[in-house]
Design an enzyme around this catalytic site. Sequence first.
Site, PDB file in Angstrom:
ATOM      1  N   ALA A   1      40.575  42.176  37.538  1.00  6.28           N
ATOM      2  CA  ALA A   1      39.578  42.196  36.463  1.00  6.28           C
ATOM      3  C   ALA A   1      38.370  41.403  36.936  1.00  6.28           C
ATOM      4  CB  ALA A   1      40.153  41.600  35.176  1.00  6.28           C
TER       5      ALA A   1
ATOM      6  N   GLU B   1      40.704  35.919  32.298  1.00  4.91           N
ATOM      7  CA  GLU B   1      39.298  36.327  32.230  1.00  4.91           C
ATOM      8  C   GLU B   1      38.583  35.653  31.069  1.00  4.91           C
ATOM      9  OE1 GLU B   1      38.066  37.865  34.733  1.00  4.91           O
ATOM     10  OE2 GLU B   1      40.068  38.123  35.598  1.00  4.91           O
TER      11      GLU B   1
END
Length: 830
Positions: free
Chosen positions: A260, A294
């Site tokens: 990600a 994230e």
Amino acid sequence: MFTMSVLTRDEAQTRARLLDVHRYTIELDLTTGEDTFDSRTVIAFTARADADTFVELKPAELRSVTLDGHPLDPEHLVDNRLPLPALTAGEHELRVDASMRYSRTGEGMHRFTDPTDGETYLYTQLFMDDVQRVFAAFDQPDLKAVFDLTVTAPEGWTVLANGITEHLGEGRWQAATTPLISTYLVAVAAGPWHSIRTEHRGLPFGIHCRRSLAPHLDADAEEILDITRQCYDRYHEKFEEPYPFDSYDQAFVPEFNAGAMENPGLVTFRDEFVYRSAVTDTERQTRGMVIAHEMAHMWFGDLVTLQWWDDIWLNESFAEYMGYQTLTEATRFTDTWTDFGVVRKAWGYDADQRPSTHPVAPENVDDTASALLNFDGISYAKGASALRQLVAWLGEKDFLAGINTHFARHKFANATLADFIDSLASGTERDVHAWADVWLSTTGVDTLTPTVTRADNGTYTLLVDRAGSRPHRIAVGLYDQDLGDTGRLVLRERLDLDVPQTEPQPLGKRPALLLLNDGDLTYAKVRFDPDSFETVRTTLSGLPEPLTRAVVWNALRDTVRDGQLPASAYLDAARAHLPHETDLALVQGVLAFAATQVADRYLTPEDRPAALATLTALCRDLIRRTEDGSDPGLRLIAVRHFIDVAAHPDTIAAWLAEGTVPGGPELDPELRWRVLARLAVLGATDEPAIAAELARDPSATGQEGAARCRAALPDPEAKRTAWEAMFTGDDLSNYLFTATAQGFWQPEQADLVREYVPRYYPDAVALATRRGPAMADAAGRWAFPTHAVDPETLRLGEECLRDADLTPSLRRKLVDQLDDLERALRVRGA
């Protein structure tokens, strides 16, 4: 030919002293064709003195450039640098009009057409220096600016960006102005997305994927959004600074190179996290960890950003630690550190023992090409392990106090390692600077070995030998046999111990098992005393806690890799204890190491069939154990590995023909392609069968499955076709290249592919030069002949490193691969 001038740290420091960048106004037109898009950029900036500088861009065509209304000659662009000569002190405006190329390698503006429905999707990945493939920029992390973005897209598309986007009509979309962010964090994702939108605490949340994946995202939407909400709330309990952006979108995008990317307000994930086939709860936990990781970056990385790439660990180690810790605290996944110990920590240990190792906080990151090499197990797993040890030593309260001081001092700006350590030191009387010197500025893995000594009075003491230089605060687990069940171990006591010791640690009576680093709070290899090793051999599965068993399995793994335990002994331990294991991460991790390292590399080709037979019997036992449906995740792991190690095609071919494993599970697309790939390796399928399966599953994943199967066929023509697709033509996307490479080399086909081993090195060098860092990484990671464990492969590789003109990405991968090969040869010799 891929050419790009890399930015050096000296150049970045010089430009940062000269420029103050205020605003980028960017217009992207995504309607100009399948190969290129238009990019118009206006940069408002101030020069603090009279000087020369440059701006970066990598266009297909540079149409025009004006500086303060005066045209500059586009012909002055060299590689990716356009000189800005004779700047005067004061305000300036730079305008750039260019046509830019779409990418099929996951860099810059990646373009993907979904084979399921023909829909096209675009997204940016601008990390390090790939912003130059999308718009002109002063591309370094410490020249933050605000960004105004307008995008023209085909009708029916949705455009996502760092801020809330508004459709202005006729395909034009405008994104809200960002706060101050770095150039590499700008993000755009455009296409006919399937979107699910909601709000949490007044903030817009959204999750997005390709339309063909809509049913699968819908099925998991509540789980994804629940984890997002839970982590968001937990971070607001930990951090005093509120979430700093105007929305939080998570887009699952195709052919994404990383797991990600932490773009502010628009996190992009590889869309394998939208599960179209059955997965285990551990895989769901991994997705949850990435979500948590994230989101942590929104503060550490986005709000406060590194000043130069030598401090990339500040981003990744912090997010890695926070991802696992916050997922444990805030969600139903309460045992995440077991998975970290089995998967991520092993990644760090391996990286830290190679010639390419570097400190967690390296000093010699002289340019962006060097920086790119440090996205590895050290910056992620070792750094997170160091932070976990720091929290154990410092205490969580003082740790979080230091973190919040850091955010307050440097929000919407940049910071260095020295800044971070100063912030931590402000909240404690402990010597954090000394801790940083020994933990963050040194390389290698310490090894802790216990010596248990009997005293004259019949009691025992412990002295821990440390091969290394770091201080460790560890727990020592003392385990006794359960008097009522000889197959179980009972924890008598956990002793807190600082290593190095000042005096021997009293133990009382001798335990059946003495385990250093019980709880896995430090980063070190551990060994066993002889009596404890015998207990491990007979009673490992009787340990009560998964994390304790993970420490033991990692210790066994390390002793095999170090040539101190026969590889066959690891297989014996797996055969004896995995049938009783309940933790899915442990079962998966042990089986993966046993198959891909022990059977495929550490044992000789003559011993491999017996190893596969052992693993087949083990998987069969696990399948039988789960016939009652009590543990579908464990059964799925066993079925996958049974397929992967099958030496004979009959059983798995019958499963494919019947569409199910007897007693379940039914074969979903992932299992069908897995079976077909193994049948291809064994020569038990053919091109018509592969084509028929692709007609059944024409998705992007199906295309990858077919490429993998075709490359795995034991046929000279199939191998020639696969090799040419990888190394002669440049048409394969990053994912199709990887799938082809995964199928090509097979231990069962060593004689068939022998001629390609010497061809690999020059062909990989040429590919890396033509196609750039992402494909160089793929060629070094996936296309290397890992099965060819012999001195000649090593000699050829060393010759390539010595003589060839290698790109930095490929050189790093080859250094690591050859070191692993040399280790495998040592293990075989031992």
